[in-house]
Structures are given as structure tokens and as C-alpha cells.
Motif scaffolding. Structure first.
Motif, PDB file in Angstrom:
ATOM      1  N   SER A 123       0.835  -1.196   0.000  1.00  0.00           N
ATOM      2  CA  SER A 123       0.000   0.000   0.000  1.00  0.00           C
ATOM      3  C   SER A 123       0.873   1.251   0.000  1.00  0.00           C
ATOM      4  CB  SER A 123      -0.898   0.008   1.233  1.00  0.00           C
ATOM      5  OG  SER A 123      -1.511   1.266   1.394  1.00  0.00           O
ATOM      6  N   PRO A 124       0.569   2.258  -0.842  1.00  0.00           N
ATOM      7  CA  PRO A 124       1.328   3.516  -0.805  1.00  0.00           C
ATOM      8  C   PRO A 124       1.319   4.157   0.573  1.00  0.00           C
ATOM      9  CG  PRO A 124      -0.065   3.421  -2.755  1.00  0.00           C
ATOM     10  CD  PRO A 124      -0.447   2.246  -1.900  1.00  0.00           C
ATOM     11  N   GLY A 125       0.252   3.939   1.340  1.00  0.00           N
ATOM     12  CA  GLY A 125       0.201   4.487   2.690  1.00  0.00           C
ATOM     13  C   GLY A 125       1.260   3.910   3.607  1.00  0.00           C
ATOM     14  N   ASP A 126       1.846   2.746   3.229  1.00  0.00           N
ATOM     15  CA  ASP A 126       2.887   2.131   4.043  1.00  0.00           C
ATOM     16  C   ASP A 126       4.268   2.717   3.762  1.00  0.00           C
ATOM     17  OD1 ASP A 126       1.080   0.469   5.276  1.00  0.00           O
ATOM     18  OD2 ASP A 126       1.415  -1.208   3.913  1.00  0.00           O
ATOM     19  N   PHE A 127       4.507   3.149   2.508  1.00  0.00           N
ATOM     20  CA  PHE A 127       5.869   3.581   2.196  1.00  0.00           C
ATOM     21  C   PHE A 127       6.007   5.061   1.850  1.00  0.00           C
ATOM     22  CE2 PHE A 127       4.177   1.766  -1.789  1.00  0.00           C
ATOM     23  CZ  PHE A 127       4.442   2.763  -2.714  1.00  0.00           C
ATOM     24  N   ILE A 128       4.978   5.712   1.304  1.00  0.00           N
ATOM     25  CA  ILE A 128       5.108   7.124   0.929  1.00  0.00           C
ATOM     26  C   ILE A 128       5.431   8.009   2.140  1.00  0.00           C
ATOM     27  CG2 ILE A 128       3.887   9.132   0.027  1.00  0.00           C
ATOM     28  CD1 ILE A 128       4.775   7.260  -2.158  1.00  0.00           C
ATOM     29  N   PRO A 129       4.719   7.891   3.290  1.00  0.00           N
ATOM     30  CA  PRO A 129       5.071   8.738   4.440  1.00  0.00           C
ATOM     31  C   PRO A 129       6.506   8.534   4.913  1.00  0.00           C
ATOM     32  CG  PRO A 129       2.907   7.753   4.754  1.00  0.00           C
ATOM     33  CD  PRO A 129       3.516   7.081   3.567  1.00  0.00           C
ATOM     34  N   LEU A 130       7.008   7.282   4.839  1.00  0.00           N
ATOM     35  CA  LEU A 130       8.392   7.021   5.247  1.00  0.00           C
ATOM     36  C   LEU A 130       9.376   7.702   4.307  1.00  0.00           C
ATOM     37  CD1 LEU A 130       8.277   3.226   6.169  1.00  0.00           C
ATOM     38  CD2 LEU A 130       8.256   5.166   7.709  1.00  0.00           C
ATOM     39  N   PHE A 131       9.085   7.634   3.011  1.00  0.00           N
ATOM     40  CA  PHE A 131       9.975   8.257   2.028  1.00  0.00           C
ATOM     41  C   PHE A 131       9.954   9.781   2.161  1.00  0.00           C
ATOM     42  CE2 PHE A 131       9.409   4.482  -1.125  1.00  0.00           C
ATOM     43  CZ  PHE A 131      10.094   3.670  -0.235  1.00  0.00           C
ATOM     44  N   GLU A 132       8.795  10.323   2.546  1.00  0.00           N
ATOM     45  CA  GLU A 132       8.728  11.775   2.762  1.00  0.00           C
ATOM     46  C   GLU A 132       9.583  12.183   3.957  1.00  0.00           C
ATOM     47  OE1 GLU A 132       4.529  12.327   3.096  1.00  0.00           O
ATOM     48  OE2 GLU A 132       4.279  12.840   0.975  1.00  0.00           O
ATOM     49  N   ASN A 150      12.382  10.518   5.136  1.00  0.00           N
ATOM     50  CA  ASN A 150      13.829  10.341   4.969  1.00  0.00           C
ATOM     51  C   ASN A 150      14.373  10.964   3.686  1.00  0.00           C
ATOM     52  OD1 ASN A 150      13.095   8.572   2.911  1.00  0.00           O
ATOM     53  ND2 ASN A 150      14.367   6.894   3.644  1.00  0.00           N
ATOM     54  N   GLY A 151      13.506  11.599   2.894  1.00  0.00           N
ATOM     55  CA  GLY A 151      13.954  12.323   1.720  1.00  0.00           C
ATOM     56  C   GLY A 151      14.028  11.503   0.445  1.00  0.00           C
ATOM     57  N   PHE A 152      13.816  10.176   0.540  1.00  0.00           N
ATOM     58  CA  PHE A 152      13.877   9.328  -0.654  1.00  0.00           C
ATOM     59  C   PHE A 152      12.753   9.649  -1.637  1.00  0.00           C
ATOM     60  CE2 PHE A 152      13.105   5.222  -2.869  1.00  0.00           C
ATOM     61  CZ  PHE A 152      14.361   5.063  -3.442  1.00  0.00           C
ATOM     62  N   ILE A 153      11.734  10.366  -1.147  1.00  0.00           N
ATOM     63  CA  ILE A 153      10.595  10.697  -2.007  1.00  0.00           C
ATOM     64  C   ILE A 153      11.020  11.498  -3.222  1.00  0.00           C
ATOM     65  CG2 ILE A 153      10.019  12.856  -0.788  1.00  0.00           C
ATOM     66  CD1 ILE A 153       7.496  10.266  -2.139  1.00  0.00           C
ATOM     67  N   THR A 154      12.101  12.276  -3.109  1.00  0.00           N
ATOM     68  CA  THR A 154      12.547  13.077  -4.266  1.00  0.00           C
ATOM     69  C   THR A 154      13.007  12.170  -5.400  1.00  0.00           C
ATOM     70  OG1 THR A 154      14.773  13.295  -3.322  1.00  0.00           O
ATOM     71  CG2 THR A 154      13.198  15.035  -2.825  1.00  0.00           C
ATOM     72  N   GLN A 155      13.724  11.089  -5.057  1.00  0.00           N
ATOM     73  CA  GLN A 155      14.163  10.158  -6.105  1.00  0.00           C
ATOM     74  C   GLN A 155      12.975   9.432  -6.721  1.00  0.00           C
ATOM     75  OE1 GLN A 155      17.690   7.692  -5.169  1.00  0.00           O
ATOM     76  NE2 GLN A 155      17.854   8.878  -3.261  1.00  0.00           N
ATOM     77  N   LEU A 156      12.028   9.017  -5.851  1.00  0.00           N
ATOM     78  CA  LEU A 156      10.856   8.310  -6.361  1.00  0.00           C
ATOM     79  C   LEU A 156      10.009   9.236  -7.235  1.00  0.00           C
ATOM     80  CD1 LEU A 156       9.210   5.720  -6.376  1.00  0.00           C
ATOM     81  CD2 LEU A 156       8.046   6.502  -4.308  1.00  0.00           C
ATOM     82  N   ASP A 157       9.827  10.484  -6.812  1.00  0.00           N
ATOM     83  CA  ASP A 157       9.053  11.445  -7.607  1.00  0.00           C
ATOM     84  C   ASP A 157       9.680  11.616  -8.990  1.00  0.00           C
ATOM     85  OD1 ASP A 157       7.111  11.895  -5.737  1.00  0.00           O
ATOM     86  OD2 ASP A 157       7.964  13.757  -4.977  1.00  0.00           O
TER      87      ASP A 157
END
Length: 857
Positions: A347-356, A358-365
Motif C-alpha cells: 500500500s502507498p500508505g505504508d511507504f510514501i510517508p516514510l519516504f517523505e 527520509n527524503g527518498f521521495i525526491t528520487q521516487l518522484d
């Protein structure tokens, strides 16, 4: 390397020259002829002077006075002083050492002794400074984090029989305090809080400033934690500080296992305090195994994220947007899905908040942006009409100064107009740093990108954003829409919001539309576009492209035609919108998802679209949950699907649901992985049942009753899977069939046999195995039963139901024996001898009833 500086305070010029000659090879010498001159030099060079050589007997200001003055001043007090004197006065030496001097040197000077003593004292002072810096937090004077760990370890080891708790204190919204009173005001507040903790820390307890506005406290065990106790503590601190409007959150870790590293103990206390961040009425939390499991799951996700991105485990899905003017496809939203090789769909709800975090969300975006541009380039090359696709721009992305350049470079690389790549930003991005965000948004719009405000209505700054930010499209938050549906139309504010957006020349998108009622309401208030499961679930690129390509020839595409024939559907029956939406978001990538909230909704849905329904997820927390199970059972007699009941394990709901016909039961949680596995197992059981149905052809079917014959029974038993266990194996015998045949004829006897077959079908599930074993003997094998009480009751119910049948003057009756089988390696047909022994006991002791086989029978 720069030389250390030594200040020589000596009224005799010849002595100063002698000292300079001895020391100048290793040190830079500053000279003062009396105490007053020395104070002036100290004022200018206080941070550079490593040591002072001080003569006692001097004019203007003697050495005693000078020594007193520098030791009273905190800025000079740490500079080491060596006192020099002509005589050998023990009184002078004692006075100097008692007033802060580090050493005493007699005259005449001995060069090697002077050099060794100076080097030793300077080294000692620097070592002490380093230790002091290690031990104490510079701002508050509390122990540093590292030294706190050391002290905590020592205290726990030295007091093995004393119980302790570790408490983390965090100031809620400390940033706002800094903004209001400045950094200096914020620092003073932290120092005052440190003073509070120091005043209340007992022997064998210890406290530190962990970082920023977090304090960690090892205290003796307190057994009466409660919201009231921590509310009192908050009031006590604010009273001590003399400051109002401060809120504190507390996390508690109870020290039970002392083999755990103290660093982890502190992390657990902080995890507890983080779990209640932003919860207004919650002041404390105690670390427990639920938090531990969550932490472990989160760490697993973080460990796998980089490899997942490198290996292409993240996939971009597209959720269509439709125009309300003609119901044609008008755009799409790019969504990310993670297909983990071991965990399956996450579920995106499991990993998106974590990536936000620790900053990994920028790479995923950036990965999602590029994949989306690739899609649009392919469609352009195939000659499809251009539709825009929106991508998410996270909070962290806006803190990269090259954000605009990255996006412009991508659209240039794939030769796309920037206006086809819509950029979605959320309200939370704006609230954190509005001026910076508005400047960046303005820059992006000037480059041609279309800006969408996502989740409008989810917070408190939305109207302000409409007024201040340069936008193109406003997306109404689905929870906002659902809350509006509960109000009379004239009392809602959606129409006002829509009209305000149109006045600002913004288009309005309604997301999360699930029902026809929501669609009609949204259309009435004037929204321009809509998306949600009522129209379409998120689609993979291939599925979306098929829909995209077909639109070229379709005159219109109405919402009512979105159900895909032949696609397996999941029917979610639940009135918890948040949980239902979470299921739809994750399950919707693989199945067509339908929703219902009541027995009437379920009946309507299964009547119109029931052919595609494979699994029903039913919340047993609905007031009429058992009634809905009755409706589902009625449809199951005509169509093949499975029911997964979800709810709490207490209160007997599990047993009631299984007895009422549910195929499986599980607790209601956010663990989507386990739920998916259960769905897959149920689908596998359906496939198995279809195989069983195929076996029930003429070769395997009893011509008279329509049940399986003995050959069919053996084949069906070999088709069983481990998931079908435990099994209840029943052996039924109809009473007095020979007398019935002799007295009334075989035609009536056959009718009795048919009636018993009908009773068996009516009292069992369509996935159970039913067979006429021969003559007047029948076998029933019920799957997934675990209670002896249930097994006996079901056997008795079948016997009782058959006894109610009247044919001619015949009173029908039967007896049954049953064995409960949990061993997955057992072949059920080989257990019939044991069931037959129980049947023999039933016929002799309990005729017309059911007996359970007992060990040793």
C-alpha cells in the motif's frame, strides 16, 4: 601550525625577557607589566591565550588582585594560571593555589622545568575542555547525548534491582515559538526547561537534552501513568517557566530487558512520543509491541527502497479523469505502486510517508515524472490525441533549487509541452514555507506547467491558498466530499467553494467519487471533472492505453459503463470510508472494486454485477452484518463467490460469522499484505471448487440425488488443498429405508433419498463435498471447521431438518457419525470407518441424532 599564546604578567622587564627567551621557540609570548595591562590584553585575546604566567609582587595591580578578578569572570576563569614568586613563601603558595592557580614556580627560573610544567598544564586544560564538551550540552548544561548513554548504562548496571522508565519529552510546535520569540527566546526556553528537569532529577536518575527541543529522562519507575498525570505535568512545567500556551508530548519506554542497548531504549521512547504527534487530546504514549512491529516493518521498507527503485519494482499506474460535460476521458493522475518480490503489492500508505520523512521521495518522484513523460511520448508517437497527466510534487522537492530545471529538462527530453504535465501540490506544502512555495509555483507556471492544488479542504489554509497562490486547478479532497454528502444540499459549502474557484478562473476536479449519489451531487454544484472508483480504478499503462485508444472511436464514455465484463471483482461491504478507500486504492490495481454499505446495496450490486464478483469483504462491525451474510448466502446458492468476514476477535463474532456461512474470518487492520493473501487463497478455493464442479459430471454424479457418487467423492477428496483443513467428515444413514421400499415401493423410497440430498445441500455451503455413498448412506465433508461443538450441532441440524419432512405417511429420520480431521496428510475417505463407528453409536444410543468419534472407539 599556529603557536599557542602565553601571557606573561611580570613587572620586571629582565624577567619578562628571560621567560620570552625560554618559551618563544614553542609559544607566542604576550607581555604585561602589571595586572591592569594584563586585563586589557585578556579582553582582546581571551580566546587565544592558552596559559598565564603571573608574578605576585607587582605595582598598580598585584598578582593576588588580578587572580581574583579573572577567576570571578566566567570568560577568563578556565584559562590556567601558574604563579611565580621570588621567595619561598608557603603562605603565598597556599593563597595562590586556593584562589585558582594551577601551579607555583619559584624564581630563579629553570628552563626545562618551566617548559615541562607549561606543556603539561596546557595539555591537561585542553583534555578537560574536550571532556567537558563531550559531557555537556553547550546550550543547556545538561548531559550530552553520548555521555547520557554512558551514565544510563552505568546506572542500570549499578542498580539491577531498581525499576526504571525512560521518558522522552518533546515540545509541540516548538518552531512556532521560535518564530514568535526568535532563536534567542527559543534557546532561553530550552535552558529554562533544562532547569526544571535538573531540579527534579533525583540520585540514580539522569537527564539530557537529546537534540533540538527533545529531552530524555531516566527516572525511577512510576506505575500510575495517565492522561491526567501528564496534563498535570504539563501545567507544572508551564507554571515553572512562567510561559503559557506550551504543549508537551511524552513518550515512555519501560525498561524491562536490560540487554537491549540503551540507544535503542531511547529510540523506543522517542518512537512512542512520535506516535501521538499532532493529536490534540493525547499527551503521552507508552512503547509497546505494536510500535515495535511497526518500527521493524518500516525499517524493512527503508532497507529495500533503493534496490526496489534500481530493479524497477515501482510501477506507475494511471487513474483516469473524466469531463462532466460529455463523460469523455479528459486526463489522468499518475500514481505509484510497489510490487515487492516477497511482500507482494504494498500500500502507498505504508511507504510514501516514510519516504517523505527520509527524503527518498525526491528520487521516487523523479522516477514517476520520467516514466509519465515516457508514456506521453509513446502515445504521441502512436498518434493518440493529447491528454494531460498530473504528477505529484512533494514537499521535499520544493527545497531543491533546481526543481524547475529538472522538470523543464524532462519535458524537453521527451519533446512534450510543459502544459501537458500537470503538477499536483498539497496544502501541507504551502503551510510550511508559503513564500518560498509561492515563488517556485509562480516560476513553474511561467514556464508553462499547469498547477493543481490537491486535497483541497483537508486542512485549514485552503481558502488562503486560493487567494494567494497562482493556480490552475483545484482538486476537492474525497473526505471533504463524503462529509458533504451527510448534509442537506442547501447546508453544504461545496457549491460556494466551486463558485469561488470559478470566480478565480480555476477548474475544479472532484476526486474519490464512489457512488452515483456522489456523482449527481458533484455535478449539481458545478465541478468540471471527476475521478474515482465509480468511473475507473487506477490502471496499468497497458490497460489505460486500451481505454485511451478506444476513445478515438467512441462518441462518449459514461460512468455507468465502467464495469469490465469478465474481470474479477471484489465487493467491499463497509461503512468505514477511510478503510474502504484504503482497500480500494491497493486492491484496485488488480481487481475491479465494488462497494456497498447495507443489505439492500449488496442485493442491488449482486443482482446487476454479481457475475463478476469473486470475493466479498464484509465488515462484521456493521449493525446488520449477520443479516447481510444471509443475503450473500442466498446469492451464493446461484453464483460462485467467497465471503471474507472482517472484524474484532472478541465477542463471538468470528464464530457467528463462520456459522452463518462466511468462508473465512480475519481481524480488521491496515495489514493489506495479509488481506491480499487471504483473498488469493479464497480465489484459489473458488478455482478448486470449479474443478470439483467439473468432476461432478455424469461419471462422478449420482443420477438420483444429483450429489456425487462414490467415485466422485474420492476424486473430490484428492482435489482438496491444505487450506481446506480442518475437515468434518460425516457418515449419514437413513433409518428404515428397507421397510419404506417394501411398504411404499421404490418410487417413494427414491423420493425420500432425493429429499435427503436436498436437505444436505440446504444445510451446507456450495464449497463442501456431498456424496451418496451407496444405497441409503451419505457422506458430507465440510471444509474449514475447527469446533467440535459446531460439528456436532451441524450434524444434529441436518438430522432434525430431515425429520421434519413428511412423504405420504412416512416420518423421515436419519442418524450420523462424524470425525473432526486436522491432519492435512489424512485422506478423508479413509476416515469413514471411524465416522461409521460413531454412526453405530448414534444408531444404538442416540437414534435420529449425531455422535462424534472418540479416541479408542
Amino acid at each position: 601550525m599556529r603557536q599557542k599564546q602565553i601571557l606573561v604578567v611580570e613587572d620586571n622587564e629582565l624577567n619578562r625577557e628571560m621567560l620570552a627567551e625560554i618559551l618563544s621557540a614553542q609559544y607566542t609570548i604576550l607581555e604585561a607589566e602589571n595586572g591592569e595591562v594584563a586585563l586589557d590584553i585578556l579582553h582582546k585575546h581571551k580566546n587565544d591565550i592558552a596559559l598565564i604566567l603571573l608574578d605576585i609582587q607587582m605595582p598598580v595591580m598585584d598578582g593576588h588582585t588580578f587572580l581574583n578578578k579573572i577567576k570571578e569572570d566566567s570568560e577568563y576563569a578556565l584559562i590556567p594560571v601558574i604563579v611565580m614568586t621570588q621567595g619561598d613563601s608557603e603562605e603565598d603558595e597556599i593563597y595562590a593555589l586556593s584562589h585558582g592557580a594551577m601551579d607555583f614556580l619559584p624564581k630563579p627560573y629553570r628552563p626545562q622545568i618551566i617548559l615541562h610544567r607549561i606543556a603539561s598544564i596546557i595539555n591537561l586544560r585542553e583534555t578537560a575542555a574536550m571532556v567537558n564538551q563531550f559531557k555537556y550540552d553547550r546550550l543547556t548544561g545538561l548531559f550530552s547525548k553520548e555521555y547520557f548513554y554512558q551514565q544510563l548504562t552505568d546506572i542500570l548496571q549499578q542498580n539491577p534491582d531498581r525499576e526504571y522508565d525512560i521518558i522522552c519529552c518533546n515540545i509541540e510546535n516548538f518552531k512556532l515559538y521560535n518564530d514568535a520569540f526568535g532563536i534567542r527566546g527559543g534557546d532561553q526556553l530550552l535552558c529554562n526547561i533544562a532547569g526544571y528537569f535538573q531540579d527534579r532529577t533525583k540520585a540514580t536518575e539522569v537527564v539530557c537534552r537529546f537534540r533540538a527541543d527533545r529531552f530524555v529522562w531516566l527516572i525511577r519507575r512510576y506505575h500510575k501513568y495517565s492522561e491526567e498525570r501528564f496534563l498535570e505535568l504539563n501545567q507544572e512545567i508551564t507554571s515553572y517557566l512562567g510561559a503559557g500556551n506550551l504543549s508537551f508530548k511524552w513518550g515512555v519506554y519501560t525498561v524491562t530487558d536490560r540487554t537491549i542497548p540503551v540507544e535503542k531504549m531511547c529510540d523506543r521512547a522517542m518512537l512512542a512520543v512520535d506516535s501521538i504527534k499532532g493529536q490534540y487530546l493525547k499527551h503521552y504514549a507508552i512503547y509497546d509491541e505494536v510500535m515495535r512491529d511497526k518500527l521493524l516493518r518500516e525499517q524493512e521498507i527503508l532497507d529495500d527502497m533503493k534496490e526496489a527503485l534500481d530493479e524497477g519494482q515501482f510501477q506507475v499506474y494511471l487513474q483516469p479523469k473524466f469531463s462532466f460535460s460529455d463523460y469523455r476521458l479528459a486526463g489522468a493522475e499518475a500514481l505509484v505502486r510497489w510490487y515487492h518480490p516477497q511482500k507482494g503489492l504494498m500500500s502507498p500508505g505504508d511507504f510514501i510517508p516514510l519516504f517523505e520523512k527520509n527524503g527518498f521521495i525526491t528520487q521516487l518522484d523523479q522516477y514517476v515524472w520520467e516514466e509519465t513523460c515516457k508514456f506521453m511520448r509513446e502515445w504521441k508517437d502512436k498518434g493518440y490525441p493529447c491528454i494531460p497527466v498530473s504528477v505529484n510534487v512533494s514537499r521535499a522537492d520544493f527545497y531543491h533549487e533546481d526543481l524547475a530545471d529538472v522538470l523543464l529538462s524532462l519535458t524537453g527530453k521527451y519533446d512534450l509541452d510543459p502544459e501537458t504535465l500537470h503538477l499536483e501540490i498539497t496544502e501541507s506544502v504551502y503551510t510550511e514555507n508559503p513564500n518560498h512555495i509561492m515563488r517556485m509555483v509562480s516560476k513553474l507556471r511561467n514556464m508553462g506547467f499547469v498547477i493543481e492544488l490537491d486535497d483541497f479542504g483537508s486542512g485549514y489554509s485552503s481558502l488562503n491558498m486560493l487567494n494567494q497562490m497562482e493556480l490552475d486547478i483545484v482538486k476537492l479532497d474525497m473526505k471533504f466530499i463524503q462529509s458533504e454528502m451527510a448534509k442537506p444540499e442547501e447546508q453544504g459549502i461545496l457549491r460556494f467553494i466551486t463558485e469561488l474557484a470559478h470566480w478565480k478562473k480555476f477548474k475544479v476536479v472532484a476526486e474519490g467519487i464512489e457512488t452515483k449519489e456522489e456523482l449527481e451531487r458533484i455535478k449539481k454544484i458545478g465541478c468540471d471533472y471527476g475521478q474515482g472508483y465509480y468511473f475507473s480504478r487506477p490502471l496499468c499503462k497497458q490497460e489505460f492505453e486500451e481505454k485511451y485508444r478506444n476513445q478515438q472511436t467512441e462518441a462518449s464514455q459514461t460512468a455507468e459503463l465502467q464495469d469490465v465484463e469478465g474481470e474479477e471483482s471484489i465487493l467491499i461491504v463497509d461503512n468505514d470510508h477511510a478503510y474502504r478507500n484504503m482497500l480500494k486504492q491497493t486492491l484496485g490495481t488488480k481487481y475491479h472494486v465494488l462497494v456497498a454499505e447495507s443489505a439492500e446495496d449488496v442485493a442491488d450490486c449482486l443482482s446487476s454485477q454479481g457475475k463478476s464478483v469473486a470475493v466479498v469483504i464484509l465488515s462484521m462491525m456493521l449493525p446488520d452484518g449477520l443479516d447481510i451474510l444471509g443475503v450473500l448466502n442466498a446469492f451464493k446458492s446461484m453464483r460462485n463467490f467467497s465471503v471474507l468476514a472482517v472484524g474484532p476477535y472478541e465477542g463471538g463474532l468470528e464464530k457467528a460469522a463462520l456459522q452463518a456461512g462466511a468462508d473465512d474470518y480475519t481481524g480488521k487492520s491496515d495489514d493489506i499484505y495479509c488481506l491480499q493473501k487471504r483473498i488469493e487463497r479464497l480465489l484459489g478455493m473458488l478455482d478448486s471448487h470449479e474443478k470439483e464442479s467439473q468432476l461432478q459430471n455424469e461419471v462422478y454424479r449420482d443420477y438420483l440425488t444429483g450429489l456425487m457418487n462414490r467415485r466422485g467423492l474420492h476424486a473430490a477428496c484428492h482435489a482438496l488443498s491444505p487450506e481446506d483443513f480442518p475437515l468434518a467428515v460425516y457418515f449419514f444413514d437413513l433409518d428404515n429405508m428397507k421397510q419404506i421400499n417394501d411398504r411404499f415401493g421404490h418410487e417413494i423410497g427414491d423420493l425420500v433419498l432425493k429429499q435427503f440430498g436436498a436437505v444436505l445441500r440446504g444445510q451446507t455451503r456450495n464449497t463442501d463435498i456431498l456424496a451418496r455413498y451407496g444405497g441409503d448412506e451419505f457422506v458430507a465433508i465440510l471444509k474449514k471447521v475447527s469446533s467440535e461443538q459446531f460439528v456436532l450441532k451441524k450434524g444434529q441440524d441436518i438430522c432434525d431438518s430431515f425429520s421434519l419432512i413428511q412423504i405420504e405417511d412416512i416420518s423421515a429420520a436419519c442418524s450420523a457419525g462424524v470425525i473432526l480431521c486436522e491432519d492435512k496428510d489424512k485422506v478423508p475417505t479413509k476416515l469413514l470407518k471411524l465416522a461409521d463407528r460413531a454412526l453405530y453409536r448414534a444408531k444404538s444410543e442416540n437414534k435420529g441424532g449425531c455422535c462424534l468419534w472418540k479416541e479408542g472407539e
